[in-house]
Design a protein around this motif. Structure first.
Motif, mmCIF file in Angstrom:
data_model
loop_
_atom_site.group_PDB
_atom_site.id
_atom_site.type_symbol
_atom_site.label_atom_id
_atom_site.label_comp_id
_atom_site.label_asym_id
_atom_site.label_seq_id
_atom_site.Cartn_x
_atom_site.Cartn_y
_atom_site.Cartn_z
ATOM 1 N N VAL B 96 96.603 -30.024 33.996
ATOM 2 C CA VAL B 96 96.981 -28.717 33.196
ATOM 3 C C VAL B 96 97.622 -27.717 34.048
ATOM 4 O O VAL B 96 98.526 -26.627 33.484
ATOM 5 C CB VAL B 96 95.818 -28.246 32.314
ATOM 6 C CG1 VAL B 96 95.828 -27.284 31.427
ATOM 7 C CG2 VAL B 96 95.256 -29.378 31.534
ATOM 8 N N GLY B 97 97.080 -27.505 35.110
ATOM 9 C CA GLY B 97 97.583 -26.553 36.049
ATOM 10 C C GLY B 97 98.829 -26.735 36.544
ATOM 11 O O GLY B 97 99.684 -25.648 36.490
ATOM 12 N N LEU B 98 99.370 -28.204 36.669
ATOM 13 C CA LEU B 98 100.745 -28.318 37.016
ATOM 14 C C LEU B 98 101.555 -27.891 35.474
ATOM 15 O O LEU B 98 102.803 -27.351 35.838
ATOM 16 C CB LEU B 98 101.021 -29.773 37.138
ATOM 17 C CG LEU B 98 100.916 -30.190 38.683
ATOM 18 C CD1 LEU B 98 100.825 -31.530 38.669
ATOM 19 C CD2 LEU B 98 101.874 -29.615 39.385
ATOM 20 N N PHE B 180 93.797 -24.039 40.074
ATOM 21 C CA PHE B 180 94.847 -24.839 40.650
ATOM 22 C C PHE B 180 96.118 -24.041 40.478
ATOM 23 O O PHE B 180 96.903 -24.119 40.937
ATOM 24 C CB PHE B 180 94.913 -26.194 39.639
ATOM 25 C CG PHE B 180 93.920 -27.176 40.281
ATOM 26 C CD1 PHE B 180 93.872 -27.432 41.722
ATOM 27 C CD2 PHE B 180 93.026 -27.771 39.405
ATOM 28 C CE1 PHE B 180 92.857 -28.431 42.062
ATOM 29 C CE2 PHE B 180 92.079 -28.677 39.990
ATOM 30 C CZ PHE B 180 92.088 -29.243 41.028
ATOM 31 N N MET B 181 96.294 -23.268 39.238
ATOM 32 C CA MET B 181 97.422 -22.471 39.121
ATOM 33 C C MET B 181 97.962 -21.809 40.191
ATOM 34 O O MET B 181 98.894 -21.737 40.558
ATOM 35 C CB MET B 181 97.547 -21.809 37.672
ATOM 36 C CG MET B 181 98.835 -21.251 37.316
ATOM 37 S SD MET B 181 98.300 -20.166 35.775
ATOM 38 C CE MET B 181 97.622 -18.739 36.531
ATOM 39 N N ALA B 182 96.830 -21.042 40.542
ATOM 40 C CA ALA B 182 96.985 -19.821 41.657
ATOM 41 C C ALA B 182 97.132 -20.670 43.024
ATOM 42 O O ALA B 182 98.198 -20.350 43.583
ATOM 43 C CB ALA B 182 95.722 -19.293 41.872
ATOM 44 N N ALA B 183 96.736 -21.787 43.424
ATOM 45 C CA ALA B 183 97.092 -22.569 44.489
ATOM 46 C C ALA B 183 98.356 -23.194 44.592
ATOM 47 O O ALA B 183 99.191 -23.112 45.441
ATOM 48 C CB ALA B 183 96.002 -23.802 44.620
ATOM 49 N N LEU B 184 98.884 -23.726 43.355
ATOM 50 C CA LEU B 184 100.320 -24.242 43.132
ATOM 51 C C LEU B 184 101.385 -23.233 43.212
ATOM 52 O O LEU B 184 102.192 -23.395 43.883
ATOM 53 C CB LEU B 184 100.399 -24.907 41.747
ATOM 54 C CG LEU B 184 99.625 -25.966 41.658
ATOM 55 C CD1 LEU B 184 99.596 -26.483 39.895
ATOM 56 C CD2 LEU B 184 100.213 -27.305 42.282
ATOM 57 N N LEU B 185 101.010 -21.961 42.826
ATOM 58 C CA LEU B 185 102.046 -21.005 42.965
ATOM 59 C C LEU B 185 102.105 -20.521 44.393
ATOM 60 O O LEU B 185 103.290 -20.003 44.852
ATOM 61 C CB LEU B 185 101.761 -19.758 42.044
ATOM 62 C CG LEU B 185 101.854 -20.186 40.328
ATOM 63 C CD1 LEU B 185 101.477 -19.149 39.609
ATOM 64 C CD2 LEU B 185 103.429 -20.525 40.272
#
Lengths: 297, 313
Positions: B96-98, B180-185
């Motif tokens: 979902v983060g991706l 995860f969103m913060a990490a992916l960005l």
């Protein structure tokens, strides 16, 4: 290769086949991603929708397999409010969550400040102990804690055993605030010191205004922790319905109206609604808090 | 003279630290150290809350491990939840983060919708799911039957109750999505560009650029997930109570872990032993098992290499 380089800048070239497939692929990807997004959105929202719809059904229809109410029974919500005790549970929840939040913030800020900005022996050890406390399941120490509050202080049947400890710092809040205060540059503190500020003044006048987002996040988390808490009220308040909170009382609601799913779901909506409402006003503080726990190590 | 001022300065600094730390120092002693030591003490005592505690040696320990019929099922359930529920939560949260980083239109709306279930109070969310997944009247099964899929018994069937709890846990993925969103960005964009120049496929970019960059966060999610599972209490309890039709305060004793002990977790045993059977000594034994397990995972989380560097500056 040379062809590409020779192209005049700023003028759109007639789409080459390669560019067209690339653009088509991008469009396909857009569609795929957004359809997946819609599917996920359905998974996350449909439970809310069904709960809401059921809360508006008549008694008999709530027991059927219908998905949409025949008649919209808004009176269900009035019936919930008329249930004996329901308003008391609201009041208790607000006292527990409100008082608990204020006490937690007031007692956790100085500790977090010391852990973030003071240099002293045992600082790392203290921080590790804070983290250990944060990770400890509440059930590990509940037996002696219950005996202490119930047998020695005779406070069983009230919410005080849950509120009073919050005046002595909450591990999760200390950790979160410490993470936030670490991001405040030391230059500000040094400047305050040069200007003749003592530690307390520096904390109150310089650090607190800058830490407002962190404090908001901690306050919200603490408020919702108390709002959602089931185990604490179950241990200390179960024997006295006058001290129940919404989260604890909600379950008994099902008991009071055995299979009245419509009223049970209406009560469920009423317990969820404030949380979701507050979220819309304080989205940034929430997200900030969640990110602080995980990312900024 | 300078040594005197230095000494007094140091004493002042120590006093200042103690003053700022004092709320927590008191809290630590009264609400952590003292009860923890007492738990060890009570685990060797026979105590029912009325008669004074008496020494009982290892009796509570042998009772919990050998004769208490709920202990091993609870431990097995915990292992099931740790392996299956936690890994599915991390995978789904990452997915979902991706997805949210790829969505370009209406991002704010999608993010809010994905996040909201995380906020739902556990009791309310569990009651809602007990209704949604009710085999008789629930909307989920009536939809499943309409499209011709055999409908499971969910919280009323011992082989489906843990998957039902897992579904509830996946619904509340909001916190992991944000992390995860913060990490992916945060993954450096140049690395993707470099990989693309080298002709890496989408999967290869994920495997060799994204994963290594976010692995500390994946680790963090796994370990905090395991610790959360050690504390998993409200959801299985409420699900079991609602499904079995127990009415609170009506004198009906709740059979822990309904159906067939399939939703038992260790925290429930502390409650059952301590507050329903008034066997405080045996409750403390389970509490200590819980403590040992949690501390192992906490130590893992705080390890300097591998996990997140939580304690460092």
């Amino acid at each position: 290769m040379t062809q590409v380089l020779d192209k005049p800048v700023g003028v759109r070239a007639p789409a080459s086949p390669a560019a067209r497939t690339a653009r088509r692929r991008a469009a396909l990807e857009w569609v795929a991603v957004h359809s997946l997004g819609v599917a996920a959105a359905l998974f996350f929202t449909l439970p809310f929708v069904f709960v809401l719809l059921t809360s508006l059904m008549s008694d008999s229809q709530a027991l059927s397999r219908d998905l949409i109410p025949h008649t919209w029974e808004w009176g269900n919500y009035r019936k919930v409010f008329d249930t004996p005790g329901f308003l008391t549970w609201w009041r208790n929840t607000l006292v527990y969550a409100g008082l608990g939040t204020v006490l937690t913030v007031v007692s956790s800020v100085p500790v977090a400040y010391a852990l973030a900005k003071f240099r002293f022996r045992g600082r790392n050890l203290s921080l590790m102990l804070v983290i250990s406390m944060m990770m400890l399941p509440p059930q590990v120490i509940i037996i002696p804690m219950y005996l202490f509050w119930a047998k020695q202080l005779d406070l069983a049947g009230t919410l005080w055993p849950l509120i009073i400890p919050m005046a002595f710092g909450d591990a999760f809040s200390i950790f979160l605030l410490r993470q936030f205060l670490m991001t405040i540059p030391n230059e500000y503190l040094d400047a305050a010191k040069v200007d003749g500020c003592g530690d307390l003044r520096t904390l109150l006048k310089v650090v607190l205004p800058m830490a407002r987002p962190g404090i908001a996040a901690v306050g919200l988390f603490q408020f919702f922790y108390a709002w959602n808490d089931y185990f604490g009220p179950q241990i200390y308040a179960s024997e006295n319905p006058g001290a129940w909170t919404l989260s604890y009382g909600l379950e008994s609601f099902k008991g009071a109206h055995h299979t009245d799913w419509n009223l049970t779901m209406a009560a469920t909506v009423l317990v969820m609604a404030p949380v979701i409402l507050v979220f819309f006003f304080a989205q940034r503080a929430f997200v900030e808090g969640v990110t602080l726990t995980g990312v900024k190590g | 003279m300078s040594t005197i001022t230095l000494a007094s300065k140091r004493r002042r600094a120590a006093l200042r630290t103690a003053a700022f730390m004092s709320p927590w120092l008191i809290g630590f002693a009264v609400f952590f150290a003292y009860p923890l030591i007492s738990t060890v003490y009570f685990s060797f005592m026979h105590y029912d809350g009325f008669r004074p505690p008496t020494w009982s040696g290892a009796k509570n320990w042998t009772y919990v491990f050998e004769n208490y019929p709920y202990f091993w099922p609870a431990l097995r359930n915990t292992l099931w939840l740790v392996v299956i529920m936690v890994s599915l939560r991390v995978l789904f949260g990452l997915g979902v983060g991706l997805l949210i980083t790829k969505i370009k239109t209406g991002t704010g709306v999608f993010r809010t919708l994905f996040y909201l279930p995380y906020l739902a109070p556990p009791v309310a969310a569990t009651m809602a799911f007990a209704f949604l997944l009710n085999p008789g009247t629930g909307p989920v099964n009536s939809i499943l039957e309409k499209i011709g899929i055999p409908a499971p018994g969910w919280f009323n069937d011992p082989s489906w109750s843990k998957p039902a709890l897992t579904l509830l846990a996946l619904w509340g993925i909001g916190d992991l999505m944000v992390i995860f969103m913060a990490a992916l960005l945060d993954v450096p964009q140049e690395q993707y560009e470099a990989a693309e120049l080298d002709g890496a496929s989408a999967w290869q970019r994920f495997r060799y650029v994204t994963l290594p960059n976010i692995s500390p966060i994946v680790m963090f999610a796994v370990v905090t997930g395991v610790i959360q599972t050690m504390q998993y209490y409200t959801q299985p309890l409420i699900a079991g109570k609602v499904a079995s039709g127990v009415i609170q305060g009506a004198g009906t004793q709740f059979e822990p872990g309904y159906p067939e002990k399939s939703t038992l977790t260790l925290p429930q045993l502390v409650y059952n032993l301590g507050f329903q059977r008034f066997d405080y000594g045996s409750a403390c034994v389970v509490a200590l098992v819980l403590f040992a397990l949690s501390m192992v995972f906490t130590a893992f989380l705080m390890r300097r290499r591998g996990g997140l560097n939580l304690a460092g500056d």
